[in-house]
Design an enzyme around this catalytic site. Sequence first.
Site, PDB file in Angstrom:
ATOM      1  N   ASP A   1       0.845  -1.203   0.000  1.00  0.00           N
ATOM      2  CA  ASP A   1       0.000   0.000   0.000  1.00  0.00           C
ATOM      3  C   ASP A   1       0.883   1.257   0.000  1.00  0.00           C
ATOM      4  O   ASP A   1       0.375   2.373  -0.088  1.00  0.00           O
ATOM      5  CB  ASP A   1      -1.021  -0.006   1.145  1.00  0.00           C
ATOM      6  CG  ASP A   1      -0.390  -0.075   2.517  1.00  0.00           C
ATOM      7  OD1 ASP A   1       0.848  -0.151   2.622  1.00  0.00           O
ATOM      8  OD2 ASP A   1      -1.145  -0.055   3.520  1.00  0.00           O
ATOM      9  N   SER A   2       2.209   1.054   0.024  1.00  0.00           N
ATOM     10  CA  SER A   2       3.130   2.170  -0.228  1.00  0.00           C
ATOM     11  C   SER A   2       2.889   2.763  -1.609  1.00  0.00           C
ATOM     12  O   SER A   2       3.378   3.857  -1.907  1.00  0.00           O
ATOM     13  CB  SER A   2       4.587   1.686  -0.124  1.00  0.00           C
ATOM     14  OG  SER A   2       4.792   0.537  -0.928  1.00  0.00           O
TER      15      SER A   2
ATOM     16  N   ASP B   1      -0.904  -6.210  -0.063  1.00  0.00           N
ATOM     17  CA  ASP B   1      -1.268  -5.541   1.185  1.00  0.00           C
ATOM     18  C   ASP B   1      -2.769  -5.367   1.278  1.00  0.00           C
ATOM     19  O   ASP B   1      -3.422  -4.950   0.307  1.00  0.00           O
ATOM     20  CB  ASP B   1      -0.642  -4.134   1.216  1.00  0.00           C
ATOM     21  CG  ASP B   1       0.559  -4.056   2.133  1.00  0.00           C
ATOM     22  OD1 ASP B   1       0.701  -4.917   3.030  1.00  0.00           O
ATOM     23  OD2 ASP B   1       1.363  -3.125   1.949  1.00  0.00           O
TER      24      ASP B   1
ATOM     25  N   LYS C   1      -1.093  -9.355   3.342  1.00  0.00           N
ATOM     26  CA  LYS C   1      -0.357  -8.826   4.514  1.00  0.00           C
ATOM     27  C   LYS C   1      -1.251  -7.848   5.267  1.00  0.00           C
ATOM     28  O   LYS C   1      -1.920  -7.002   4.650  1.00  0.00           O
ATOM     29  CB  LYS C   1       0.933  -8.141   4.061  1.00  0.00           C
ATOM     30  CG  LYS C   1       1.713  -7.526   5.231  1.00  0.00           C
ATOM     31  CD  LYS C   1       3.149  -7.211   4.862  1.00  0.00           C
ATOM     32  CE  LYS C   1       3.345  -5.950   4.048  1.00  0.00           C
ATOM     33  NZ  LYS C   1       2.874  -4.707   4.679  1.00  0.00           N
TER      34      LYS C   1
ATOM     35  N   GLU D   1      -1.426  -5.277   8.880  1.00  0.00           N
ATOM     36  CA  GLU D   1      -0.631  -4.590   9.908  1.00  0.00           C
ATOM     37  C   GLU D   1      -1.313  -4.681  11.270  1.00  0.00           C
ATOM     38  O   GLU D   1      -2.480  -4.282  11.401  1.00  0.00           O
ATOM     39  CB  GLU D   1      -0.478  -3.105   9.545  1.00  0.00           C
ATOM     40  CG  GLU D   1       0.313  -2.865   8.278  1.00  0.00           C
ATOM     41  CD  GLU D   1       0.523  -1.386   7.979  1.00  0.00           C
ATOM     42  OE1 GLU D   1       0.240  -0.526   8.852  1.00  0.00           O
ATOM     43  OE2 GLU D   1       0.969  -1.082   6.863  1.00  0.00           O
TER      44      GLU D   1
ATOM     45  N   GLU E   1       9.161  -3.862  10.690  1.00  0.00           N
ATOM     46  CA  GLU E   1       9.598  -2.581  10.131  1.00  0.00           C
ATOM     47  C   GLU E   1      10.135  -1.650  11.216  1.00  0.00           C
ATOM     48  O   GLU E   1       9.470  -1.419  12.238  1.00  0.00           O
ATOM     49  CB  GLU E   1       8.399  -1.921   9.405  1.00  0.00           C
ATOM     50  CG  GLU E   1       8.734  -0.569   8.775  1.00  0.00           C
ATOM     51  CD  GLU E   1       7.712  -0.110   7.756  1.00  0.00           C
ATOM     52  OE1 GLU E   1       6.768  -0.859   7.441  1.00  0.00           O
ATOM     53  OE2 GLU E   1       7.885   1.035   7.271  1.00  0.00           O
TER      54      GLU E   1
END
Length: 264
Positions: free
Chosen positions: A45-46, A84, A112, A114, A181
């Site tokens: 999602d970057s 993501d 993925k 978070e 991270e």
Amino acid sequence: MAGMTISKLSKMKASGDKIVSVTAYDASFAKLFAQCGIDFMLVGDSLGNVVQGQSSTLPVTVEQIAYHTEAVRRGAPDAFVMADMPFMSYATPEQACVEAAKLMRAGANMVKLEGGDWLLDTIRTLVDRSVPVCAHLGLLPQSVNVLGGYKIQGREQSAAENTVRQALALQQAGAQMLVLECVPTSLGQLISQKLDIPVIGIGAGAQTDGQILVMHDMFGLNSDYLPKFVKNFLADADDLQSAVELYIRQVKDGSFPGPEHTFE
Ligand code: KIV
């Protein structure tokens, strides 16, 4: 690498063979990364930051990740592709199932998410329904407004212990990989030792089981803000392919990340 699977990635961890990963958002770069032998790619999602020009990942939608996952899959039909789940697309286990299905149908091999404790039920639910999950701890960009900025995490003893505990719980819930991270090198090393699943670091030191970078950072395309863990591999290479091959070589031989890219 063609034909990569989660069990092959786990075997790489067991044999100490470093796993090399990079984000990808389109077919052309996915094809290049696959040809160079990248072990897996993340449709991160970057893309909110580096493709859309947003100031955070929060505006990114599932439909956008699915669109880019389809493009990456077309460019690299045999690659292991992780996608993501964007902000607020997995607020409940039920919602996570509906949204993860869109990403798996778009071509992802794994999704993925978070977060820590609050995700345990969601991970169990997804895995029970055949969606492989990668967890993500340490700095969580989707939580930037709660964290008060993009800061290194897990420096205090209690925060480090909490991160280790959560990593073990996520593995126990069924996560098959962990992205870690922006944490101190010692914490990256400890979590990698304690977990059986591969731990992929970004700003988590050289002792994790593998590394991931945002592709734009790997090519030195990030002029506004350069995190300490980033290295411009194109600076020491003649072309894009050589830069990717250099990144792979330096992760595999342990020379990246060096002390100048890590946090104490
Ligand atoms: O979105 C992303 O690119 C990521 C990496 C920073 C791991 O989550």
